[in-house]
Motif scaffolding. Sequence first.
Motif, PDB file in Angstrom:
ATOM      1  N   GLY A 178      94.554  17.938  33.765  1.00 42.42           N
ATOM      2  CA  GLY A 178      93.475  18.406  34.830  1.00 42.42           C
ATOM      3  C   GLY A 178      92.174  18.023  34.329  1.00 42.42           C
ATOM      4  N   ASP A 179      91.895  18.478  33.041  1.00 38.81           N
ATOM      5  CA  ASP A 179      90.650  18.256  32.396  1.00 38.81           C
ATOM      6  C   ASP A 179      90.413  16.692  32.091  1.00 38.81           C
ATOM      7  OD1 ASP A 179      90.214  20.879  31.905  1.00 38.81           O
ATOM      8  OD2 ASP A 179      91.285  20.620  29.916  1.00 38.81           O
ATOM      9  N   VAL A 180      91.309  15.867  31.960  1.00 35.79           N
ATOM     10  CA  VAL A 180      91.272  14.363  31.856  1.00 35.79           C
ATOM     11  C   VAL A 180      90.950  14.017  33.152  1.00 35.79           C
ATOM     12  CG1 VAL A 180      92.582  12.330  31.281  1.00 35.79           C
ATOM     13  CG2 VAL A 180      92.921  14.311  29.678  1.00 35.79           C
ATOM     14  N   ALA A 181      91.689  14.316  34.464  1.00 39.27           N
ATOM     15  CA  ALA A 181      91.469  13.890  35.560  1.00 39.27           C
ATOM     16  C   ALA A 181      90.045  14.153  35.837  1.00 39.27           C
ATOM     17  CB  ALA A 181      92.162  14.677  36.593  1.00 39.27           C
TER      18      ALA A 181
ATOM     19  N   THR B 170      96.727  14.391  40.787  1.00 42.09           N
ATOM     20  CA  THR B 170      97.981  13.809  41.237  1.00 42.09           C
ATOM     21  C   THR B 170      97.928  12.382  40.629  1.00 42.09           C
ATOM     22  OG1 THR B 170      96.928  13.350  43.253  1.00 42.09           O
ATOM     23  CG2 THR B 170      98.486  15.423  43.032  1.00 42.09           C
ATOM     24  N   THR B 171      96.628  11.660  40.631  1.00 41.86           N
ATOM     25  CA  THR B 171      96.430  10.526  40.268  1.00 41.86           C
ATOM     26  C   THR B 171      96.800  10.166  38.690  1.00 41.86           C
ATOM     27  OG1 THR B 171      94.488   9.856  41.876  1.00 41.86           O
ATOM     28  CG2 THR B 171      94.771   8.401  40.012  1.00 41.86           C
TER      29      THR B 171
ATOM     30  N   HIS C  51      98.797  12.241  37.127  1.00 34.92           N
ATOM     31  CA  HIS C  51     100.207  12.547  36.815  1.00 34.92           C
ATOM     32  C   HIS C  51     101.007  11.240  37.542  1.00 34.92           C
ATOM     33  CE1 HIS C  51     100.685  16.617  35.456  1.00 34.92           C
ATOM     34  NE2 HIS C  51      99.732  16.910  36.141  1.00 34.92           N
ATOM     35  N   ARG C  52     100.475  10.627  38.414  1.00 36.84           N
ATOM     36  CA  ARG C  52     101.083   9.204  38.953  1.00 36.84           C
ATOM     37  C   ARG C  52     101.311   8.370  37.635  1.00 36.84           C
ATOM     38  NH1 ARG C  52      98.629   8.771  43.410  1.00 36.84           N
ATOM     39  NH2 ARG C  52      97.201   7.127  42.846  1.00 36.84           N
ATOM     40  N   TYR C  53     100.179   8.196  36.838  1.00 33.13           N
ATOM     41  CA  TYR C  53     100.340   7.144  35.556  1.00 33.13           C
ATOM     42  C   TYR C  53     100.872   7.979  34.581  1.00 33.13           C
ATOM     43  CZ  TYR C  53      97.078   4.171  38.270  1.00 33.13           C
ATOM     44  OH  TYR C  53      96.303   3.379  39.251  1.00 33.13           O
ATOM     45  N   PHE C  54     100.608   9.106  34.459  1.00 28.25           N
ATOM     46  CA  PHE C  54     101.216   9.841  33.057  1.00 28.25           C
ATOM     47  C   PHE C  54     101.688  11.143  33.295  1.00 28.25           C
ATOM     48  CE2 PHE C  54      97.255   7.264  32.000  1.00 28.25           C
ATOM     49  CZ  PHE C  54      97.835   6.495  31.260  1.00 28.25           C
ATOM     50  N   PRO C  55     102.976  11.158  33.803  1.00 25.44           N
ATOM     51  CA  PRO C  55     103.490  12.295  34.197  1.00 25.44           C
ATOM     52  C   PRO C  55     103.606  13.591  33.311  1.00 25.44           C
ATOM     53  CG  PRO C  55     105.045  10.556  34.676  1.00 25.44           C
ATOM     54  CD  PRO C  55     104.085  10.034  33.650  1.00 25.44           C
TER      55      PRO C  55
END
Length: 197
Positions: A44-47, A55-56, A58-62
């Motif tokens: 979340g911090d990275v997002a 969610t983006t 998580h789409r790239y890195f679950p």
Amino acid sequence: MGSEHTAAHRAATTSESATRARTRRAILDAAVSLLSTDHAASLGDVAEAAGVGRTTVHRYFPERSDLLAAIGADVRERVAAATDRARLDEGPAPEAMERLCLEYFELGDRLMLLYDVPQFIAWSGIEEETPADLAVLALVRRGQEEGSLDGTVDVSWLQEVMWAMLYTAWLQARDRGTPKHTSLSLCLHTLRKATAP
């Protein structure tokens, strides 16, 4: 009509691939920047740092482990490219080693993560010997054979000395506020003395 449709489809696919590559790169760069200062940063911090939704990411890195593995693979690719740019086969070995240090020094933030973030210990790629590692060993061996590097110690010892000097220079710049050019100059100065025959 069919060829126009195919061309349009190809252009749209290429554009989508480029967008995906940019998004992935933005996430990786944000993660490196964030993890350099906060090893416990969440996806979340990275997002948030990357300016994308959770969610983006998580789409790239679950999972966080997927992100770390991607950072590790990216670092290896950058090290390989830096090793190529250093032209290790050209000129006297000490000069080639200095060119290599100049290239590697620019990768400091990324390489420091491999040393500093405990989760990288579990990444399977961390211990693999890469073509870049072999190229550096070959450079040191060449320097010992031509008499321009200390031939009384093991080849891998001099390789580790080089990495130790770079690590110290990165620490000086990051933790002590030493200007980067000063840290690099000190690194090269000490490395010359440590590897001289």
